[in-house]
Design an enzyme around this catalytic site. Structure first.
Site, PDB file in Angstrom:
ATOM      1  N   SER A 182       0.822  -1.212   0.000  1.00  0.00           N
ATOM      2  CA  SER A 182       0.000   0.000   0.000  1.00  0.00           C
ATOM      3  C   SER A 182       0.860   1.268   0.000  1.00  0.00           C
ATOM      4  O   SER A 182       0.478   2.278  -0.605  1.00  0.00           O
ATOM      5  CB  SER A 182      -0.969  -0.001   1.188  1.00  0.00           C
ATOM      6  OG  SER A 182      -0.301   0.215   2.406  1.00  0.00           O
TER       7      SER A 182
ATOM      8  N   ASN B 257      13.473   4.313   4.223  1.00  0.00           N
ATOM      9  CA  ASN B 257      12.536   3.329   4.774  1.00  0.00           C
ATOM     10  C   ASN B 257      11.383   4.053   5.442  1.00  0.00           C
ATOM     11  O   ASN B 257      11.538   5.180   5.915  1.00  0.00           O
ATOM     12  CB  ASN B 257      13.253   2.457   5.813  1.00  0.00           C
ATOM     13  CG  ASN B 257      12.350   1.380   6.382  1.00  0.00           C
ATOM     14  OD1 ASN B 257      11.596   0.735   5.647  1.00  0.00           O
ATOM     15  ND2 ASN B 257      12.400   1.175   7.687  1.00  0.00           N
TER      16      ASN B 257
ATOM     17  N   HIS C  57       8.700   3.447   8.600  1.00  0.00           N
ATOM     18  CA  HIS C  57       8.543   2.584   9.777  1.00  0.00           C
ATOM     19  C   HIS C  57       7.290   3.006  10.541  1.00  0.00           C
ATOM     20  O   HIS C  57       7.076   4.200  10.757  1.00  0.00           O
ATOM     21  CB  HIS C  57       9.779   2.700  10.679  1.00  0.00           C
ATOM     22  CG  HIS C  57       9.709   1.794  11.850  1.00  0.00           C
ATOM     23  ND1 HIS C  57       9.996   0.450  11.771  1.00  0.00           N
ATOM     24  CD2 HIS C  57       9.340   2.026  13.137  1.00  0.00           C
ATOM     25  CE1 HIS C  57       9.817  -0.097  12.957  1.00  0.00           C
ATOM     26  NE2 HIS C  57       9.420   0.827  13.805  1.00  0.00           N
TER      27      HIS C  57
ATOM     28  N   ASP D  24      16.505   0.619  11.877  1.00  0.00           N
ATOM     29  CA  ASP D  24      15.426   1.555  12.241  1.00  0.00           C
ATOM     30  C   ASP D  24      15.913   2.802  12.995  1.00  0.00           C
ATOM     31  O   ASP D  24      15.111   3.480  13.642  1.00  0.00           O
ATOM     32  CB  ASP D  24      14.345   0.851  13.087  1.00  0.00           C
ATOM     33  CG  ASP D  24      13.546  -0.165  12.284  1.00  0.00           C
ATOM     34  OD1 ASP D  24      13.489  -0.040  11.055  1.00  0.00           O
ATOM     35  OD2 ASP D  24      12.992  -1.087  12.902  1.00  0.00           O
TER      36      ASP D  24
HETATM   37  C1  GRF Z   1       3.885  -0.512   6.725  1.00  0.00           C
HETATM   38  O1  GRF Z   1       3.236  -0.308   7.936  1.00  0.00           O
HETATM   39  C2  GRF Z   1       5.317  -0.039   6.792  1.00  0.00           C
HETATM   40  O2  GRF Z   1       5.486   1.067   7.623  1.00  0.00           O
HETATM   41  C3  GRF Z   1       6.021  -1.236   7.374  1.00  0.00           C
HETATM   42  O3  GRF Z   1       5.388  -2.344   6.808  1.00  0.00           O
HETATM   43  C4  GRF Z   1       4.053  -2.005   6.417  1.00  0.00           C
HETATM   44  C5  GRF Z   1       3.962  -2.304   4.962  1.00  0.00           C
HETATM   45  O4  GRF Z   1       2.680  -2.088   4.453  1.00  0.00           O
HETATM   46  N1  GRF Z   1       7.430  -1.145   7.139  1.00  0.00           N
HETATM   47  P1  GRF Z   1       2.465  -1.966   2.881  1.00  0.00           P
HETATM   48  O5  GRF Z   1       3.078  -3.223   2.264  1.00  0.00           O
HETATM   49  O6  GRF Z   1       3.138  -0.725   2.418  1.00  0.00           O
HETATM   50  O7  GRF Z   1       0.967  -1.940   2.705  1.00  0.00           O
END
Ligand code: GRF
Length: 212
Positions: free
Chosen positions: A13, A103, A105, A141
């Protein structure tokens, strides 16, 4: 125009939010470490080239990361974006993309690095939670922070409701960070800090629960 490669492992997403944000860059490819990542279909529907480098096909992290870097480099990206990419990357890999690897997070780093961020935030009873976009360094992170969004933790929140509130903000701040990066508004400075050429400062304070 800058070129980016997006790495995913699943739903995709955040990748979708990046693809739909009309960013001033070209998405050269979306690469997954899992052939069954749902996000690959979303990328294909957007006409983006996709590739898979299955981590299970490699005996160790070094060989997987080397194969991944080779695949990424074939697209000659300026920047590489981790968007739900669920593999820990080796220091060699991270060093290769120094200042070019981002990234997202799902917590207000440095709080709640690692996994299960929403469950841990609920367990601790924090009243403000959120998400962070940062440059990736070998310190998992804990790379230099570019942008964060805070959300209230509200009464009766479950892991799912809190995750959804945070995810909504992830989809706003990741495109913003990438836009800054591609427009050369930000860079990773020599001191290991994010250098902003321009930054509009928000005037809002989030108080949670509200003050009456
Ligand atoms: C998100 O919450 C991102 O912050 C974390 O993993 C999740 C991935 O969701 N690292 P998507 O695949 O982007 O829907």
């Amino acid at each position: 125009m800058k070129k980016i490669v997006i790495l995913i492992s699943g739903r995709g997403s955040n990748m979708q939010a990046l693809l739909e944000a009309k960013l001033p860059c070209r998405v050269a490819a979306v690469i997954s470490n899992r052939a069954d990542a749902e996000g690959l279909n979303i990328a294909k529907a957007h006409g983006i080239p996709t590739a898979v480098v299955e981590h299970r096909d490699y005996p160790d992290r070094d060989s997987f990361d080397a194969a991944l870097a080779k695949k990424i480099n074939a697209f000659h990206p300026d920047f590489v974006l981790l968007a739900g990419f669920m593999r820990i990357l080796t220091p060699n890999f991270v060093a290769h993309y120094h200042g070019r690897l981002l990234n997202i997070h799902p917590s207000l780093l440095p709080a709640y690095s690692g996994t299960n961020t929403h469950a841990r935030a609920l367990y601790d009873g924090v009243k403000i939670h959120g998400c962070t976009v940062h440059f990736v360094t070998p310190d998992l992170d804990h790379g230099p922070i570019i942008i964060q969004a805070a959300v209230p933790v509200i009464r009766d929140d479950t892991e799912q409701t809190l995750a959804a509130r945070v995810l909504h903000e992830e989809h706003r701040i990741y495109p913003q960070a990438v836009r800054w990066l591609c427009q050369e508004q930000i860079k990773l400075g020599e001191q290991g800090k994010v250098v902003f050429r321009y930054r509009k400062q928000t005037g809002y304070t989030l108080v949670s629960p509200g003050v009456e």
